[in-house]
Motif scaffolding. Structure first.
Motif, PDB file in Angstrom:
ATOM      1  N   MET A   1      -6.882  -0.324  12.659  1.00 28.07           N
ATOM      2  CA  MET A   1      -7.253  -1.704  12.901  1.00 28.07           C
ATOM      3  C   MET A   1      -6.016  -2.551  13.208  1.00 28.07           C
ATOM      4  SD  MET A   1     -10.237  -2.681  10.543  1.00 28.07           S
ATOM      5  CE  MET A   1     -11.201  -1.582   9.655  1.00 28.07           C
ATOM      6  N   MET A   2      -5.253  -2.864  12.190  1.00 29.81           N
ATOM      7  CA  MET A   2      -4.058  -3.656  12.438  1.00 29.81           C
ATOM      8  C   MET A   2      -2.868  -2.709  12.535  1.00 29.81           C
ATOM      9  SD  MET A   2      -4.297  -7.115  10.273  1.00 29.81           S
ATOM     10  CE  MET A   2      -2.590  -7.306  10.612  1.00 29.81           C
ATOM     11  N   ASN A   3      -2.110  -2.921  13.540  1.00 28.97           N
ATOM     12  CA  ASN A   3      -0.947  -2.058  13.663  1.00 28.97           C
ATOM     13  C   ASN A   3       0.147  -2.493  12.706  1.00 28.97           C
ATOM     14  OD1 ASN A   3      -1.612  -0.089  15.497  1.00 28.97           O
ATOM     15  ND2 ASN A   3      -1.374  -1.515  17.217  1.00 28.97           N
ATOM     16  N   ARG A   4       0.619  -1.503  11.985  1.00 29.86           N
ATOM     17  CA  ARG A   4       1.701  -1.797  11.068  1.00 29.86           C
ATOM     18  C   ARG A   4       2.961  -2.132  11.869  1.00 29.86           C
ATOM     19  NH1 ARG A   4       2.011  -1.796   6.132  1.00 29.86           N
ATOM     20  NH2 ARG A   4      -0.134  -1.196   5.940  1.00 29.86           N
ATOM     21  N   GLU A   5       3.659  -3.153  11.436  1.00 32.38           N
ATOM     22  CA  GLU A   5       4.844  -3.550  12.194  1.00 32.38           C
ATOM     23  C   GLU A   5       6.010  -2.612  11.897  1.00 32.38           C
ATOM     24  OE1 GLU A   5       5.359  -7.753  11.364  1.00 32.38           O
ATOM     25  OE2 GLU A   5       3.177  -7.867  11.517  1.00 32.38           O
ATOM     26  N   ASN A   6       7.036  -2.808  12.648  1.00 38.98           N
ATOM     27  CA  ASN A   6       8.202  -1.946  12.491  1.00 38.98           C
ATOM     28  C   ASN A   6       8.736  -1.996  11.067  1.00 38.98           C
ATOM     29  OD1 ASN A   6      10.466  -0.470  12.722  1.00 38.98           O
ATOM     30  ND2 ASN A   6      11.418  -1.697  14.343  1.00 38.98           N
ATOM     31  N   MET A   7       8.683  -0.841  10.400  1.00 40.97           N
ATOM     32  CA  MET A   7       8.989  -0.841   8.979  1.00 40.97           C
ATOM     33  C   MET A   7      10.490  -0.825   8.699  1.00 40.97           C
ATOM     34  SD  MET A   7       6.074   1.411   7.202  1.00 40.97           S
ATOM     35  CE  MET A   7       5.817   2.434   8.611  1.00 40.97           C
ATOM     36  N   SER A   8      11.259  -0.500   9.728  1.00 39.22           N
ATOM     37  CA  SER A   8      12.686  -0.386   9.464  1.00 39.22           C
ATOM     38  C   SER A   8      13.393  -1.736   9.529  1.00 39.22           C
ATOM     39  CB  SER A   8      13.330   0.581  10.463  1.00 39.22           C
ATOM     40  OG  SER A   8      13.121   0.083  11.775  1.00 39.22           O
ATOM     41  N   ASP A   9      12.665  -2.749  10.006  1.00 36.78           N
ATOM     42  CA  ASP A   9      13.264  -4.074  10.072  1.00 36.78           C
ATOM     43  C   ASP A   9      13.546  -4.596   8.673  1.00 36.78           C
ATOM     44  OD1 ASP A   9      13.978  -6.643  10.461  1.00 36.78           O
ATOM     45  OD2 ASP A   9      12.376  -7.120  11.878  1.00 36.78           O
ATOM     46  N   PRO A  10      14.800  -4.772   8.294  1.00 38.76           N
ATOM     47  CA  PRO A  10      15.119  -5.117   6.915  1.00 38.76           C
ATOM     48  C   PRO A  10      14.615  -6.515   6.533  1.00 38.76           C
ATOM     49  CG  PRO A  10      17.105  -5.168   8.285  1.00 38.76           C
ATOM     50  CD  PRO A  10      16.015  -4.621   9.129  1.00 38.76           C
ATOM     51  N   ARG A  11      14.545  -7.445   7.472  1.00 39.80           N
ATOM     52  CA  ARG A  11      14.070  -8.792   7.119  1.00 39.80           C
ATOM     53  C   ARG A  11      12.605  -8.754   6.699  1.00 39.80           C
ATOM     54  NH1 ARG A  11      14.628 -11.849  12.355  1.00 39.80           N
ATOM     55  NH2 ARG A  11      14.127  -9.744  13.013  1.00 39.80           N
ATOM     56  N   ASP A  12      11.933  -7.808   7.287  1.00 41.00           N
ATOM     57  CA  ASP A  12      10.499  -7.733   7.030  1.00 41.00           C
ATOM     58  C   ASP A  12      10.204  -6.879   5.808  1.00 41.00           C
ATOM     59  OD1 ASP A  12       8.118  -8.736   8.043  1.00 41.00           O
ATOM     60  OD2 ASP A  12       7.517  -6.715   8.633  1.00 41.00           O
ATOM     61  N   ASP A  13      11.231  -6.414   5.161  1.00 41.32           N
ATOM     62  CA  ASP A  13      11.053  -5.448   4.097  1.00 41.32           C
ATOM     63  C   ASP A  13      10.394  -6.048   2.866  1.00 41.32           C
ATOM     64  OD1 ASP A  13      11.333  -2.780   3.811  1.00 41.32           O
ATOM     65  OD2 ASP A  13      13.095  -2.960   2.508  1.00 41.32           O
ATOM     66  N   VAL A  14      10.715  -7.313   2.578  1.00 38.51           N
ATOM     67  CA  VAL A  14      10.119  -7.951   1.407  1.00 38.51           C
ATOM     68  C   VAL A  14       8.755  -8.515   1.782  1.00 38.51           C
ATOM     69  CG1 VAL A  14      10.318  -9.855  -0.210  1.00 38.51           C
ATOM     70  CG2 VAL A  14      12.325  -8.479   0.349  1.00 38.51           C
ATOM     71  N   VAL A  15       7.722  -8.082   1.051  1.00 38.85           N
ATOM     72  CA  VAL A  15       6.366  -8.541   1.351  1.00 38.85           C
ATOM     73  C   VAL A  15       6.081  -9.843   0.618  1.00 38.85           C
ATOM     74  CG1 VAL A  15       3.934  -8.003   1.138  1.00 38.85           C
ATOM     75  CG2 VAL A  15       5.544  -6.213   1.746  1.00 38.85           C
ATOM     76  N   LEU A  16       6.421  -9.853  -0.656  1.00 37.92           N
ATOM     77  CA  LEU A  16       6.114 -11.022  -1.463  1.00 37.92           C
ATOM     78  C   LEU A  16       7.309 -11.367  -2.321  1.00 37.92           C
ATOM     79  CD1 LEU A  16       3.830 -12.989  -2.566  1.00 37.92           C
ATOM     80  CD2 LEU A  16       3.574 -11.327  -4.403  1.00 37.92           C
ATOM     81  N   GLU A  17       7.608 -12.641  -2.354  1.00 35.61           N
ATOM     82  CA  GLU A  17       8.704 -13.073  -3.212  1.00 35.61           C
ATOM     83  C   GLU A  17       8.272 -14.319  -3.975  1.00 35.61           C
ATOM     84  OE1 GLU A  17      12.375 -13.673  -1.221  1.00 35.61           O
ATOM     85  OE2 GLU A  17      13.500 -13.818  -3.098  1.00 35.61           O
ATOM     86  N   MET A 180      -9.088  -2.079   1.348  1.00 34.92           N
ATOM     87  CA  MET A 180      -8.312  -1.416   2.387  1.00 34.92           C
ATOM     88  C   MET A 180      -8.822  -1.727   3.788  1.00 34.92           C
ATOM     89  SD  MET A 180      -5.769   0.427   1.865  1.00 34.92           S
ATOM     90  CE  MET A 180      -4.753   0.750   0.458  1.00 34.92           C
ATOM     91  N   ALA A 181      -9.969  -2.390   3.889  1.00 36.88           N
ATOM     92  CA  ALA A 181     -10.672  -2.552   5.169  1.00 36.88           C
ATOM     93  C   ALA A 181      -9.750  -3.008   6.284  1.00 36.88           C
ATOM     94  CB  ALA A 181     -11.842  -3.509   5.012  1.00 36.88           C
ATOM     95  N   CYS A 182      -8.928  -4.013   6.034  1.00 35.13           N
ATOM     96  CA  CYS A 182      -8.079  -4.557   7.089  1.00 35.13           C
ATOM     97  C   CYS A 182      -6.655  -4.035   6.996  1.00 35.13           C
ATOM     98  CB  CYS A 182      -8.082  -6.078   7.043  1.00 35.13           C
ATOM     99  SG  CYS A 182      -9.687  -6.796   7.388  1.00 35.13           S
ATOM    100  N   ARG A 183      -6.433  -2.951   6.253  1.00 34.60           N
ATOM    101  CA  ARG A 183      -5.080  -2.423   6.049  1.00 34.60           C
ATOM    102  C   ARG A 183      -4.127  -3.541   5.641  1.00 34.60           C
ATOM    103  NH1 ARG A 183      -7.966   1.083   6.595  1.00 34.60           N
ATOM    104  NH2 ARG A 183      -7.941   2.859   7.993  1.00 34.60           N
ATOM    105  N   PRO A 184      -4.345  -4.123   4.497  1.00 33.38           N
ATOM    106  CA  PRO A 184      -3.531  -5.278   4.109  1.00 33.38           C
ATOM    107  C   PRO A 184      -2.089  -4.874   3.809  1.00 33.38           C
ATOM    108  CG  PRO A 184      -4.866  -4.564   2.283  1.00 33.38           C
ATOM    109  CD  PRO A 184      -5.280  -3.732   3.446  1.00 33.38           C
ATOM    110  N   ASP A 185      -1.204  -5.855   3.795  1.00 33.52           N
ATOM    111  CA  ASP A 185       0.190  -5.585   3.438  1.00 33.52           C
ATOM    112  C   ASP A 185       0.334  -5.471   1.932  1.00 33.52           C
ATOM    113  OD1 ASP A 185       1.701  -6.186   6.124  1.00 33.52           O
ATOM    114  OD2 ASP A 185       0.182  -7.742   5.854  1.00 33.52           O
TER     115      ASP A 185
END
Lengths: 546, 318, 307
Positions: A1-17, A180-185
């Motif tokens: 469904m939703m494409n997971r974004e580039n996981m190696s991008d370090p800025r994007d590494d933190v999901v929740l702060e 899991m329906a929408c492949r959440p972060d």
């Protein structure tokens, strides 16, 4: 469904702060802080365990990760950054677009959290299509695929049932699928296995572990059970009274806890002296059968309790263990067999039993909240059995009440209080004192610790053991918790579907070879070892369906 | 589905049984009358022979169960007996009045039900707002008014001072629909006002209790829109309690009709009953009671069956 | 949902220890908590309490307040408002103001007595049904179901036709009919408490029925019963007024608000509001009681609306 974004991008590494999160709750006095400045960071694919006893604020923090505060609560300070946006300032409409799609929630009771008016799969399709991610037909296929992945029976058709037609463990897995329906972060799991039996819990834990790993989803896992969180979490935060006690990598926290509170939580239950007493049998149950209406719930149960010892009856819900207690107390007449107490055969109904017998067998219930009359003060609660059984009045009664309060480690000051002014543990102590007031030979403890927090429960067990040594009273101890059995029992009786499957001294029961069901039961109890779940799944050929 | 059919049939059978018991109560109650209907009508000074003859004419000399069976079979074939006051057939007396009463109740219900459901929904959604609190006070006050107070206030303003509607509803058979509506306007408005307050409050309570359920919280956490939250998640579950509320209030409306009809001299069943009670015209009172009770039982029965049909737990058993 | 396991008010620690009278102590604490929350009561509750107080005073001291005798004919029929007759006279030439005052005594008094009787019958039966259970419960519950299948006003009219319209019959008939509602509430509330573990503890101890009902169950269902008393009173009061208005309730020459409206209704068509006064008196008291009940329910249910 939703494409997971580039996981190696370090800025994007933190999901929740979360920084300095503060949440207030409303009570009679006004607003009180229940979460007092919590910092929390969650990376992509990481599972964070939030652990604590009731009142720790762990669920409140979990809901704040969705930008939600329950009615009567409000987020009063701090920031919760998700994907660069502060959840605490987003509008309801903006939050709505995140919820279900990018942050999902799995509630404690799936039975209450599924809408009873709609089919399970329709509730799945609703989330998937709500935000325009896909069309209904694709969502259905997706649901079936997830049901299969979570090893639900009949994945093709189970979704067409209504929530009340599916068992608790299956429903909980269906809820994980929905999350899991929408492949959440990020998924927040709020005590998803607390209401389940251990043999069911293991299935749900395994399912959660699989999907979270396979989809590389970040998760917050909330529980009061360290052994459960040990199986899933990469990192653990121990909370108490809305404050952080300790935080660290799972293995480190389990092996080398820094805080005294964590060590207390980790400590195994109070150890019991070994060596059982060979005494006179005070209670002998022979081939007892019982039924509620047409459905038979006890089949030829036999056991005996020796004077001054503890027999633990262990079993899951529906095993008939509480029914047995009702038969012994005379609340439910048995349909066959005999119950002998101190050599004398007990009449099946309460009415036919003598006052002396009613005095000598006492019952302590599971929930102290409902077993104390909220409209009676402690002095009436304790005083009544003294007057009723022993004819005590005036100063003698007062003196005896103070003595009883001392025995349960509460002071004379408590005499004037109402149950509403006591804590859960104090209430349960009071229930024990009320039973002691009758000066019984046998106390039936029906899950007396399962409604209490871990440390409080441990205190109650210690108290019961001390009282047994002082007073030589026997216990018939009913529980579903193996750890409690290990702590308190001399003899163990394992029950399953109304039958005794195995019984004997504790030392024998807990040593192989076991009966098949005992084996399953023992093996299903989560261990503090983080590798336990993986090991047990490898050893089990085909997982038993709940 | 066979399961549901049996459930519904059981309810129907229960309804019929209750109606039968009700007929028994109504009939036996009257036979407990101190003295006797015959003496009651003829007066205490009547000659014994006259009384005896009259008793025979009324069938009072027959044993109780025979009289009951006669009465019951009469009822089932539409023969409700004769009035003691004027000797006319009761079915004839009732015919037109029943129609009038049904018309009045229907007009009131058509206004009251949608309005109070809407208001109940709105106040539940905006709970705690000024609008909610104000509505709470107003409806609580309004519910406390006796029907005749509401009726006379309306007469005072809308009839005496403004002259919009007649204060007496003299319905005649020849009236057109518009004319009938105009004549019935004030009594219908009174009934609406009396019933709507209660219905609104109950609807509000039903929706609030559903909105507090965990599955509503779950729906919010799934990102459901406000509209979907109400229409898809709350409403299907609130349906059964709301149906119940409507049934209770429609049943109340039937009773409220009695007082309202008397105030407006509206030629309906209620007025007939009051007149007959004052004249102690027992057969008419019996017949009227039975019709009111039957309507009441029927409304409750319909509500019962509808809530079975909206409950997935009963529709799709394990 | 009310949760009987929790006290409806965090009971404040009672001052003096009197172990001999524990139940009374419980009530005293409840009364103390009640008094405390009274301070924070909304204006509507204060208004309601004031209204009730005024009505009680008027009812008790009616002969002292009223200028004339209850059914004394003192002037011409339908005299207008004047110094001698503050609210004019009625259709028979009796002073309307006087009859209004005596009405407080008669109408309110009869409704109050009826409600008390209904509570004794219905409350007692309901508690018994909940505690004893089994066939007694089934029998009483089914009987009440059938009685409730007939609308109350209609049933009352039927019974009044049969038994006549004297005040004692009126009281008994309405009380019996209304006790069905009390029965349902007392039974339901009682059932919620009966399943509690502390009742089981008392039974295991061997306590008798009397103890279980009085000491274990009754104190826990008192709040909903008190609230229900207020609501039932309003209902009975309105029902009796309606019957009187229809001419089959309280009979002349007793001064009564319902029949006063009926007797003088003709004046309304001339734009005179005097006949509305007794109706307003009925409405005012009902509003007052309802306001107090509403506040009481709000306090005791623990449902403090968040806003």
């Amino acid at each position: 469904m939703m494409n997971r974004e580039n996981m190696s991008d370090p800025r994007d590494d933190v999901v929740l702060e979360m920084r300095g999160l503060r949440i207030e709750g409303q009570n009679d006095a006004g607003w009180v802080e229940i979460v007092k400045g919590i910092d929390l960071t969650l990376k992509r694919g990481e599972v964070l365990g939030l652990i604590g006893e009731s009142g720790a604020g762990k669920s409140t923090i979990g809901l704040a990760a969705l930008g939600y505060a329950r009615p009567g609560c409000r987020i009063s300070g701090g920031v919760s950054l998700f994907d660069g946006a502060d959840l605490n300032v987003l509008s309801e409409d903006e939050l709505r677009r995140l919820r279900g799609v990018r942050i999902a929630y799995v509630a404690q009771s799936a039975a209450a959290s599924f809408n009873p008016a709609h089919r399970i799969i329709d509730q799945f399709v609703e989330v998937a299509t709500l935000h325009g991610a896909c069309d209904a037909a694709t969502a259905r296929q997706e649901a079936v695929a997830l049901y299969r992945k979570l090893r639900l029976p009949d994945p093709e058709t189970i979704g067409d049932r209504f929530p009340h037609q599916v068992s608790g463990g299956q429903l909980q897995r269906a809820m994980v699928a929905m999350a899991m329906a929408c492949r959440p972060d990020l998924i927040v799991f709020d005590e998803p296995t607390t209401a389940l039996d251990v043999t069911t819990q293991i299935e749900v834990l395994a399912a959660i572990k699989d999907v979270v790993r396979d989809f590389n989803t970040a998760a917050i896992y909330i529980t009061h059970d360290l052994a459960v969180v040990a199986q899933l979490a990469d990192r653990i935060m121990v909370l108490r009274y809305g404050e952080l006690v300790e935080e660290g990598e799972t293995r480190r926290v389990l092996e080398r806890p820094n805080a005294a509170y964590t060590r207390e939580l980790l400590a195994s239950g109070a150890a019991r002296r070994v060596g059982s007493h060979v005494g006179r049998a005070i209670l002998e149950i022979g081939d007892v059968s019982a039924a509620y209406g047409a459905s038979k719930v006890l089949h030829d149960v036999s056991l005996s309790v020796a004077e001054g010892t503890t027999v633990a009856i262990v079993g899951e819900s529906g095993s008939g263990k509480s029914t047995l207690a009702r038969v012994v107390t005379g609340l439910l007449p048995c349909t066959g067999g005999t119950v002998r107490f101190d050599g004398e055969e007990l009449k099946p109904t309460l009415r036919e039993r003598s006052s002396v017998l009613r005095r000598r067998i006492q019952l302590v219930h599971q929930t102290p909240d409902t077993s104390l009359n909220p409209r009676q003060r402690v002095d009436e609660i304790l005083g009544r059995p003294l007057t009723f059984f022993h004819g005590m009045t005036g100063a003698a009664r007062k003196e005896r009440m103070v003595e009883l309060l001392d025995q349960i480690e509460l002071g004379e000051a408590f005499l004037q209080r109402y149950p509403g002014e006591l804590s859960g543990g104090q209430k349960q102590r009071l229930c024990i004192a009320r039973a002691l007031a009758a000066e019984p030979d046998l106390i039936i403890c029906d899950e007396v610790t399962s409604a209490l927090d871990q440390l409080v429960a441990r205190g109650i067990l210690k108290l019961l053991m001390r009282l047994q040594e002082e007073l030589r009273v026997s216990y018939l101890f009913i529980t579903h918790d193996i750890a409690t059995v290990r702590a308190i029992a001399d003899e163990v009786v394992v029950m399953h579907q109304g039958r005794v499957v195995e019984q004997g001294p504790k030392e024998e029961i807990f040593v192989p070879p076991h009966h098949a069901y005992t084996e399953l039961l023992l093996a299903s109890v989560p261990q503090m070892d983080p590798d336990w779940l993986d090991t047990i799944r490898q050893t089990r050929m085909a997982p038993a369906q709940s | 589905m066979g399961n549901i059919l049996t459930l519904v049939l059981k309810r129907l059978a229960l309804g019929v049984f209750v109606l039968w018991i009700v007929s028994l109560i109504i009939f036996l109650g009257v036979s407990m009358l101190p003295g006797d209907v015959a003496t009651e009508i003829l007066g205490r000074s009547a000659l014994p022979e006259t009384v005896a003859a009259f008793r025979r004419e009324l069938g009072l000399d027959l044993p109780l169960h025979v009289r009951y069976l006669d009465w019951l079979s009469g009822l089932l074939s539409g023969d409700l007996g004769n009035s003691l006051a004027n000797g006319r057939a009761i079915s004839e007396l009732m015919g037109e009045r029943l129609g009038n009463t049904v018309f009045l109740a229907a007009v009131a219900a058509c206004v009251a039900v949608p309005v109070s459901l809407m208001l109940g929904l709105l106040t539940a959604l905006y709970r705690g707002s000024l609008f909610d609190r104000l509505t709470n006070l107003v409806t609580l006050t309004w519910m406390s008014f006796p029907e005749f107070f509401v009726a006379y206030i309306l007469i005072m303003f809308l009839s005496v001072q403004l002259g919009w509607f007649p204060s007496l509803s003299t319905m005649r058979p020849g009236n057109g629909f518009g004319e009938a509506l105009h004549l019935a306007a004030l009594p219908a408005l009174t009934l609406t006002l009396v019933v709507a307050a209660h219905m609104m409050r109950m609807t509000r309570a039903a929706i609030i209790s559903v909105l507090a359920s965990p599955y509503i919280e779950m729906a919010r956490l799934k990102g459901a829109t406000r509209y979907s939250l109400i229409v898809r998640h709350a409403l299907p579950n609130a349906l059964a309690p709301i149906i119940n509320v409507v049934a209770v209030d429609l049943a109340y409306l039937i009773v409220g009709v009695v007082v309202v009809e008397v105030v407006f001299v509206y030629p309906g069943l209620g007025q007939l009953m009051v007149d007959s009670v004052q004249r102690r015209d027992v057969p008419v009172v019996q017949a009227c009671s039975l019709i009111f009770a039957a309507t009441y039982v029927m409304l409750n029965l319909i509500a019962d069956i509808l809530s079975i049909l909206t409950n997935p737990r009963l529709l799709y058993p394990r | 949902m009310s949760d009987p396991s929790r006290p409806y008010e965090a009971a404040s620690p009672p001052d003096s220890g009197n172990a001999g009278q524990p139940a009374a102590g419980g009530l005293r604490a409840a009364a103390g908590a009640f008094a405390k929350s009274l301070g924070a009561a909304p204006w509507s509750a204060w208004f309601g309490l004031a209204v009730i107080a005024v009505y009680v005073i008027v009812a008790v001291f009616a002969p002292l307040i009223a200028p004339y005798g209850e059914s004394e004919v003192v002037g011409a029929q339908f005299s207008p408002w004047s110094n001698a007759f503050p609210l004019g006279t009625d259709n028979l030439g009796r002073d309307t103001f006087t009859r209004l005052i005596y009405g407080a005594r008669n109408t309110v008094g009869i409704a109050f007595v009826t409600t008390c009787l209904a509570f004794i019958i219905g409350g007692g039966a309901g508690l018994l049904a909940a505690t004893v259970g089994r066939w007694l419960d089934q029998f009483l519950a089914r009987a009440v179901d059938v009685l409730m299948a007939i609308p109350q006003l209609i049933f009352a009219m039927l019974l009044l036709t049969i038994f006549g319209t004297s005040v004692p019959t009126l009281i008994v008939i309405i009380a019996v009919l209304d006790s069905t509602r009390v029965f349902r509430l007392a039974r339901a509330a009682g059932m919620n408490v009966v399943v509690m573990d502390f009742v089981e503890v008392a039974r295991l101890r061997g306590e008798g029925l009397g103890w279980v009902v009085r000491r274990e169950i009754l104190p826990n269902i008192l709040p909903p019963l008190i609230a229900e008393f207020g609501m039932r009173f309003c209902f009975v009061f309105l029902l009796i007024s309606s019957l009187s208005f229809l001419g089959i309730g309280i009979q002349p020459p007793t001064a009564d608000w319902g029949s006063m409206v009926r007797d003088n209704a003709i004046l309304i068509t001339y734009g005179d509001i005097t006949p509305l006064l007794p109706a307003a008196a009925i409405a005012l008291l009902t509003v007052g009681v309802n306001f107090v009940v509403d506040w009481f329910l709000h306090e005791t249910s623990g449902l403090h609306d968040e806003s």
